[in-house]
Write a protein that holds these residues in place. Sequence first.
Motif, PDB file in Angstrom:
ATOM      1  N   LEU A   1       0.690  -1.137   0.185  1.00 58.92           N
ATOM      2  CA  LEU A   1       0.045   0.292   0.272  1.00 58.92           C
ATOM      3  C   LEU A   1       0.855   0.955   0.204  1.00 58.92           C
ATOM      4  O   LEU A   1       0.374   1.985  -0.910  1.00 58.92           O
ATOM      5  CB  LEU A   1      -0.830   0.037   1.236  1.00 58.92           C
ATOM      6  CG  LEU A   1      -2.372  -1.336   1.679  1.00 58.92           C
ATOM      7  CD1 LEU A   1      -2.708  -0.993   2.284  1.00 58.92           C
ATOM      8  CD2 LEU A   1      -3.341  -0.575   0.089  1.00 58.92           C
ATOM      9  N   GLY A   2       1.575   1.295   0.379  1.00 61.19           N
ATOM     10  CA  GLY A   2       2.776   2.189   0.392  1.00 61.19           C
ATOM     11  C   GLY A   2       3.182   2.909  -0.780  1.00 61.19           C
ATOM     12  O   GLY A   2       3.752   3.347  -0.798  1.00 61.19           O
ATOM     13  N   VAL A   3       3.808   1.868  -1.489  1.00 65.56           N
ATOM     14  CA  VAL A   3       4.117   1.846  -2.921  1.00 65.56           C
ATOM     15  C   VAL A   3       3.121   2.341  -3.577  1.00 65.56           C
ATOM     16  O   VAL A   3       3.474   3.190  -4.129  1.00 65.56           O
ATOM     17  CB  VAL A   3       4.460   0.584  -3.244  1.00 65.56           C
ATOM     18  CG1 VAL A   3       4.823   0.495  -4.891  1.00 65.56           C
ATOM     19  CG2 VAL A   3       5.665  -0.128  -2.574  1.00 65.56           C
ATOM     20  N   LEU A   4       2.062   2.206  -3.682  1.00 63.53           N
ATOM     21  CA  LEU A   4       0.652   2.437  -4.585  1.00 63.53           C
ATOM     22  C   LEU A   4       0.226   3.348  -3.977  1.00 63.53           C
ATOM     23  O   LEU A   4      -0.152   4.372  -5.690  1.00 63.53           O
ATOM     24  CB  LEU A   4      -0.377   1.394  -4.064  1.00 63.53           C
ATOM     25  CG  LEU A   4      -0.184   0.083  -4.750  1.00 63.53           C
ATOM     26  CD1 LEU A   4      -1.101  -1.284  -4.645  1.00 63.53           C
ATOM     27  CD2 LEU A   4       0.356  -0.139  -6.312  1.00 63.53           C
ATOM     28  N   LEU A   5       0.108   3.890  -2.982  1.00 70.78           N
ATOM     29  CA  LEU A   5      -0.488   5.007  -2.134  1.00 70.78           C
ATOM     30  C   LEU A   5       0.791   6.258  -2.619  1.00 70.78           C
ATOM     31  O   LEU A   5       0.481   7.271  -2.759  1.00 70.78           O
ATOM     32  CB  LEU A   5      -1.242   5.205  -1.538  1.00 70.78           C
ATOM     33  CG  LEU A   5      -1.702   4.334  -0.855  1.00 70.78           C
ATOM     34  CD1 LEU A   5      -2.752   4.086   0.351  1.00 70.78           C
ATOM     35  CD2 LEU A   5      -3.443   4.111  -2.500  1.00 70.78           C
ATOM     36  N   PHE A   6       1.571   5.838  -1.609  1.00 76.43           N
ATOM     37  CA  PHE A   6       2.492   7.652  -1.211  1.00 76.43           C
ATOM     38  C   PHE A   6       3.730   7.289  -2.898  1.00 76.43           C
ATOM     39  O   PHE A   6       4.608   7.819  -2.401  1.00 76.43           O
ATOM     40  CB  PHE A   6       2.749   7.216  -0.437  1.00 76.43           C
ATOM     41  CG  PHE A   6       1.906   7.182   1.218  1.00 76.43           C
ATOM     42  CD1 PHE A   6       1.011   7.913   0.827  1.00 76.43           C
ATOM     43  CD2 PHE A   6       1.631   6.200   1.820  1.00 76.43           C
ATOM     44  CE1 PHE A   6      -0.073   8.240   1.532  1.00 76.43           C
ATOM     45  CE2 PHE A   6       0.907   6.117   2.307  1.00 76.43           C
ATOM     46  CZ  PHE A   6      -0.222   7.185   2.883  1.00 76.43           C
ATOM     47  N   GLY A   7       4.170   6.144  -3.337  1.00 75.84           N
ATOM     48  CA  GLY A   7       5.105   6.013  -4.148  1.00 75.84           C
ATOM     49  C   GLY A   7       6.114   5.901  -3.592  1.00 75.84           C
ATOM     50  O   GLY A   7       7.236   5.852  -3.954  1.00 75.84           O
ATOM     51  N   ASN A   8       5.757   5.060  -2.648  1.00 77.46           N
ATOM     52  CA  ASN A   8       7.086   4.555  -1.844  1.00 77.46           C
ATOM     53  C   ASN A   8       8.319   3.962  -2.687  1.00 77.46           C
ATOM     54  O   ASN A   8       7.989   2.546  -3.461  1.00 77.46           O
ATOM     55  CB  ASN A   8       7.637   3.546  -0.558  1.00 77.46           C
ATOM     56  CG  ASN A   8       7.212   4.936  -0.108  1.00 77.46           C
ATOM     57  OD1 ASN A   8       6.620   6.122  -0.302  1.00 77.46           O
ATOM     58  ND2 ASN A   8       5.996   3.786   1.606  1.00 77.46           N
ATOM     59  N   ARG A   9       9.821   3.596  -2.688  1.00 80.55           N
ATOM     60  CA  ARG A   9      10.654   3.229  -3.619  1.00 80.55           C
ATOM     61  C   ARG A   9      11.046   1.803  -3.023  1.00 80.55           C
ATOM     62  O   ARG A   9      11.343   1.807  -1.600  1.00 80.55           O
ATOM     63  CB  ARG A   9      11.947   3.787  -4.191  1.00 80.55           C
ATOM     64  CG  ARG A   9      11.120   5.095  -5.322  1.00 80.55           C
ATOM     65  CD  ARG A   9      12.721   5.754  -5.092  1.00 80.55           C
ATOM     66  NE  ARG A   9      13.245   4.720  -6.736  1.00 80.55           N
ATOM     67  CZ  ARG A   9      13.323   5.637  -7.498  1.00 80.55           C
ATOM     68  NH1 ARG A   9      13.291   7.092  -7.546  1.00 80.55           N
ATOM     69  NH2 ARG A   9      13.710   4.889  -8.635  1.00 80.55           N
ATOM     70  N   VAL A  10      11.078   0.561  -3.478  1.00 79.93           N
ATOM     71  CA  VAL A  10      11.362  -1.095  -3.542  1.00 79.93           C
ATOM     72  C   VAL A  10      12.158  -1.591  -4.225  1.00 79.93           C
ATOM     73  O   VAL A  10      12.410  -1.331  -5.815  1.00 79.93           O
ATOM     74  CB  VAL A  10       9.838  -2.046  -3.051  1.00 79.93           C
ATOM     75  CG1 VAL A  10       9.453  -1.371  -1.811  1.00 79.93           C
ATOM     76  CG2 VAL A  10       9.483  -2.214  -4.385  1.00 79.93           C
ATOM     77  N   THR A  11      13.029  -1.842  -3.691  1.00 86.39           N
ATOM     78  CA  THR A  11      14.061  -2.955  -4.875  1.00 86.39           C
ATOM     79  C   THR A  11      13.593  -4.211  -4.815  1.00 86.39           C
ATOM     80  O   THR A  11      12.633  -4.747  -4.453  1.00 86.39           O
ATOM     81  CB  THR A  11      15.817  -3.271  -4.246  1.00 86.39           C
ATOM     82  OG1 THR A  11      15.369  -4.638  -2.726  1.00 86.39           O
ATOM     83  CG2 THR A  11      15.523  -1.829  -2.837  1.00 86.39           C
ATOM     84  N   TRP A  12      14.705  -4.991  -5.948  1.00 87.87           N
ATOM     85  CA  TRP A  12      13.616  -6.245  -5.989  1.00 87.87           C
ATOM     86  C   TRP A  12      13.574  -6.691  -5.006  1.00 87.87           C
ATOM     87  O   TRP A  12      12.925  -8.116  -5.550  1.00 87.87           O
ATOM     88  CB  TRP A  12      14.462  -6.669  -7.562  1.00 87.87           C
ATOM     89  CG  TRP A  12      14.324  -6.287  -8.264  1.00 87.87           C
ATOM     90  CD1 TRP A  12      14.582  -5.005  -9.412  1.00 87.87           C
ATOM     91  CD2 TRP A  12      13.234  -6.466  -9.341  1.00 87.87           C
ATOM     92  NE1 TRP A  12      14.484  -4.508 -10.335  1.00 87.87           N
ATOM     93  CE2 TRP A  12      13.145  -5.557 -10.315  1.00 87.87           C
ATOM     94  CE3 TRP A  12      11.654  -6.626  -8.626  1.00 87.87           C
ATOM     95  CZ2 TRP A  12      11.882  -5.307 -11.795  1.00 87.87           C
ATOM     96  CZ3 TRP A  12      10.802  -6.560 -10.441  1.00 87.87           C
ATOM     97  CH2 TRP A  12      11.007  -5.828 -11.841  1.00 87.87           C
TER      98      TRP A  12
END
Length: 125
Positions: A40-51
């Motif tokens: 949800l952090g990635v989808l809503l706030f555009g947080n970046r994650v690694t592979w």
Amino acid sequence: TQAGVLGFLINLAYFALIKHGSPLTTHIANCSKSAMQTVLGVLLFGNRVTWTNVVGILLTLSGSTLYSLDRYFAMESSNGGVVGQNPTTPPPPHPPNPPPPPPPSTMHRVDELPRMGQKPRKLFS
């Protein structure tokens, strides 16, 4: 205030899980909750994650899904195909009646016992 209400509802759900679930179920639910928060952090706030993060999230969510399916099918098979009901088991047998007290002639009181230095008296002739 929305965050407070949602936090309160999450705590209520977590307490219900602790009351009705096993420690393993609680742990898996906690791991999947953390993975869903990251998604949800990635989808809503555009947080970046690694592979590496993506692989970990996918493993966590797929493992919790497999565990949930296993629990679901185990409950379904133990309840005769009906999920959400406890299996019908006969009530436990009543405990046996306690033995009757001994007859009064064989019961001894403390004051009938001999004192130090006294000979025991005959109780039966």
